[in-house]
Write an enzyme that holds these catalytic residues in place. Sequence first.
Site, PDB file in Angstrom:
ATOM      1  N   ARG A   1       0.824  -1.215   0.000  1.00  0.00           N
ATOM      2  CA  ARG A   1       0.000   0.000   0.000  1.00  0.00           C
ATOM      3  C   ARG A   1       0.857   1.264   0.000  1.00  0.00           C
ATOM      4  NH1 ARG A   1      -3.099  -0.454   5.194  1.00  0.00           N
ATOM      5  NH2 ARG A   1      -1.124  -1.388   5.774  1.00  0.00           N
TER       6      ARG A   1
ATOM      7  N   ASN B   1      -6.031  -2.802   2.475  1.00  0.00           N
ATOM      8  CA  ASN B   1      -6.007  -4.241   2.673  1.00  0.00           C
ATOM      9  C   ASN B   1      -7.437  -4.744   2.817  1.00  0.00           C
ATOM     10  OD1 ASN B   1      -3.218  -4.465   2.655  1.00  0.00           O
ATOM     11  ND2 ASN B   1      -3.023  -4.389   4.872  1.00  0.00           N
TER      12      ASN B   1
END
Length: 91
Positions: A18, A36
């Site tokens: 990320r 996530n």
Amino acid sequence: MIARQTIFEGRVQGVGFRYSCKDLAKGFDVSGSVENCPDGSVRLILQGEEDEVNEFLAEIIEESSLATLIKSHLTIPLDPNPNLRGFSILR
């Protein structure tokens, strides 16, 4: 302007995926978010001009260090959100 959602599967959680996406986004004229998912995948929401969105996705999938972590990905179109600004990590 277009918007896309891409789900990445593979070794994509717990490896800085990320944060790498957010860092890569600085080099493109796109907005969106990355997060996530409970099933171990990562969801990317991306919006911008078509060439910018496509180039950003190609960078992640084919050229970045993240490419080796991705087992599969699925991209689907979304309706653009005129209020979406910046790029953020959601969770």
